[in-house]
Design a protein around this motif. Structure first.
Motif, mmCIF file in Angstrom:
data_model
loop_
_atom_site.group_PDB
_atom_site.id
_atom_site.type_symbol
_atom_site.label_atom_id
_atom_site.label_comp_id
_atom_site.label_asym_id
_atom_site.label_seq_id
_atom_site.Cartn_x
_atom_site.Cartn_y
_atom_site.Cartn_z
ATOM 1 N N ALA A 12 6.472 -1.739 -11.577
ATOM 2 C CA ALA A 12 6.097 -3.119 -11.244
ATOM 3 C C ALA A 12 7.104 -3.793 -10.339
ATOM 4 N N GLU A 13 8.375 -3.535 -10.497
ATOM 5 C CA GLU A 13 9.404 -4.285 -9.771
ATOM 6 C C GLU A 13 9.847 -3.603 -8.481
ATOM 7 N N GLU A 14 9.761 -2.291 -8.405
ATOM 8 C CA GLU A 14 10.298 -1.604 -7.231
ATOM 9 C C GLU A 14 9.243 -0.786 -6.487
ATOM 10 N N LEU A 15 8.491 0.021 -7.227
ATOM 11 C CA LEU A 15 7.586 0.942 -6.555
ATOM 12 C C LEU A 15 6.427 0.221 -5.881
ATOM 13 N N LEU A 16 5.766 -0.699 -6.582
ATOM 14 C CA LEU A 16 4.599 -1.376 -6.001
ATOM 15 C C LEU A 16 4.960 -2.223 -4.784
ATOM 16 N N PRO A 17 6.013 -3.052 -4.800
ATOM 17 C CA PRO A 17 6.351 -3.808 -3.581
ATOM 18 C C PRO A 17 6.700 -2.911 -2.397
ATOM 19 N N ALA A 18 7.411 -1.800 -2.665
ATOM 20 C CA ALA A 18 7.763 -0.897 -1.574
ATOM 21 C C ALA A 18 6.529 -0.205 -1.013
ATOM 22 N N ALA A 19 5.587 0.188 -1.894
ATOM 23 C CA ALA A 19 4.369 0.852 -1.428
ATOM 24 C C ALA A 19 3.489 -0.102 -0.620
ATOM 25 N N VAL A 20 3.384 -1.354 -1.058
ATOM 26 C CA VAL A 20 2.579 -2.340 -0.312
ATOM 27 C C VAL A 20 3.210 -2.612 1.045
ATOM 28 N N ALA A 21 4.535 -2.683 1.105
ATOM 29 C CA ALA A 21 5.212 -2.917 2.387
ATOM 30 C C ALA A 21 4.967 -1.752 3.341
ATOM 31 N N ARG A 22 5.010 -0.542 2.829
ATOM 32 C CA ARG A 22 4.730 0.615 3.690
ATOM 33 C C ARG A 22 3.281 0.614 4.149
ATOM 34 N N LEU A 23 2.396 0.181 3.276
ATOM 35 C CA LEU A 23 0.984 0.121 3.657
ATOM 36 C C LEU A 23 0.744 -0.926 4.732
ATOM 37 N N GLN A 24 1.430 -2.052 4.648
ATOM 38 C CA GLN A 24 1.274 -3.110 5.660
ATOM 39 C C GLN A 24 1.857 -2.704 6.995
ATOM 40 N N LYS A 25 2.793 -1.767 6.983
ATOM 41 C CA LYS A 25 3.350 -1.282 8.245
ATOM 42 C C LYS A 25 2.463 -0.261 8.940
ATOM 43 N N GLY A 26 1.398 0.182 8.254
ATOM 44 C CA GLY A 26 0.457 1.084 8.893
ATOM 45 C C GLY A 26 0.400 2.470 8.320
#
Length: 402
Positions: A12-26
């Motif tokens: 919840a605190e590390e993996l999901l925000p990092a995965a969403v950020a990578r997804l927004q980068k394309g």
């Protein structure tokens, strides 16, 4: 259980925000899922459940990003079509002003329509900015800052209320001219909208160590703490990426557009309370967008040097007849050369006195005698003087031979 709890907190605190950020980068969702490992110390069913939850979340975020991206592209396409119509209408209005410029009433009406057309163009440019695109045209050369401010004034309704106090003599590069014009137009529109209808809005532009500071000061109701917090929240959301659903039903596009333009072009916008009780907006333009004003160079007309090696053409001269030069020059009885005319047509002479008698020929004995003074006066006045010597006869030169 402790490992599962720790893994859930990490998810919840590390993996999901990092995965969403990578997804927004394309990055695609499949590659993100393949790169995530939960370790062998967890139960396989629990690890598979976490992976399924992560897959569902990434697919939902990916669908949301696609919807948002398509909505922005649709907004930009609509804005560009409206801008094309606005530009064509502006061209037609200029042609009509040239054609009917002598009619004062028609010309004034065309100017009002052109101003309303500019307002529509500003709204279309704001929609394009919210769609994460440029506001519109891009100038190929630097624009003086004075013209930038005047261009922003022409895109608001109450432009006569705007008073230019002092504007420093600098220019804005072509890449940053249009975004700055649009940003100033939105701030000027807010200043004239939320201030008394007869109160002036003062604009100054001065040079500071970090660039150019443009100040827009109105005499409106001012900023309360609640309004200030709301403005800060709206500008923060717009800087990170505004969603169409965040605009609400009021559709106040001014501050979101200002925040987006400031982020894209490196501008700093600060809103504070004015000394008059209103709002004072300060726009700091960085030096990378500023250049010097190019002074028009005077045109020097260079004359071609006279060619020195060209042959000299002689000027035409008056030629005289050889037979006329061979004629012997006659003299009058007084020893003066007798004039002869170049033209064969004699000029008539009008006389007011009786025709004088012809002068007798001088005798050989008196050829060497001295001439009496005053003979030139007698020749032109026609008067006779008595001779002191009775052997020299008095005579008057005649003009018949001339």
């Amino acid at each position: 259980m402790s490992d599962q709890r720790t893994t859930t907190v990490w998810l919840a605190e590390e993996l999901l925000p990092a995965a969403v950020a990578r997804l927004q980068k394309g990055e695609p969702a499949s590659e993100i899922l393949q790169s995530v490992t939960f370790g062998d110390h967890l139960d396989s069913e629990f690890a598979e459940a976490l992976r399924a939850a992560l897959r569902t979340l990434l697919e939902a975020v990916d669908a949301e990003e696609r919807t948002r991206d398509s909505s922005q592209r649709a907004l930009v396409a609509i804005a560009r079509r409206v801008q094309a119509i606005v530009h064509q209408l502006a061209k037609d209005l200029r042609d009509m002003q040239i054609l009917h410029g002598t009619d004062v009433v028609v010309s004034r009406g065309l100017q009002d329509i052109d101003h309303r057309n500019a307002l529509i163009g500003r709204l279309a440019a704001s929609i394009a900015v919210l769609g994460d695109a440029r506001p519109g045209r891009q100038w190929s050369k630097a624009i003086p800052l004075y013209d930038v401010v005047r261009g922003a004034m022409s895109r608001i309704v109450d432009y006569p209320r705007v008073k230019l106090q002092s504007v420093t003599e600098v220019a804005v590069i072509g890449q940053g001219a249009e975004p700055l014009i649009h940003l100033l137009a939105e701030l000027l529109d807010n200043a004239t909208t939320f201030s008394p209808p007869h109160a002036p809005v003062e604009v100054t532009a001065s040079e500071v160590p970090s660039g150019i500071a443009i100040e827009i000061e109105d005499r409106g109701v001012g900023l309360t703490e609640e309004v200030r917090r709301r403005i800060d929240r709206v500008m923060a959301l717009a800087s990170s990426g505004i969603d169409l659903s965040d605009l609400g039903e009021a559709t106040q596009l001014g501050l979101p557009v200002v925040s987006r333009l400031a982020r894209e072009n490196g501008l700093d916008v600060d809103l504070r309370t004015s000394a008059y009780g209103g709002v004072r907006a300060v726009v700091l333009v960085p030096r990378r967008l500023i250049t010097t004003v190019q002074q028009p160079t005077p045109k020097i007309h260079q004359f071609a040097p006279k060619p020195t090696g060209a042959p000299t053409v002689p000027r035409p001269t008056m030629t005289r007849d050889a037979s006329a030069d061979s004629v012997e020059v006659k003299q009058t009885v007084n020893g003066l050369p007798q004039r002869r005319r170049e033209s064969p047509v004699p000029t008539p002479v009008v006389r007011t006195t009786p025709h004088p008698p012809a002068a007798p020929a001088a005798s050989p004995g008196t050829a060497g005698a001295p001439r009496q003074p005053g003979l030139m006066w007698e020749a032109f006045s026609g008067e006779k003087r008595p001779s002191t010597d009775p052997s020299i006869p008095t005579s008057e030169p005649s003009d018949e031979g001339e």
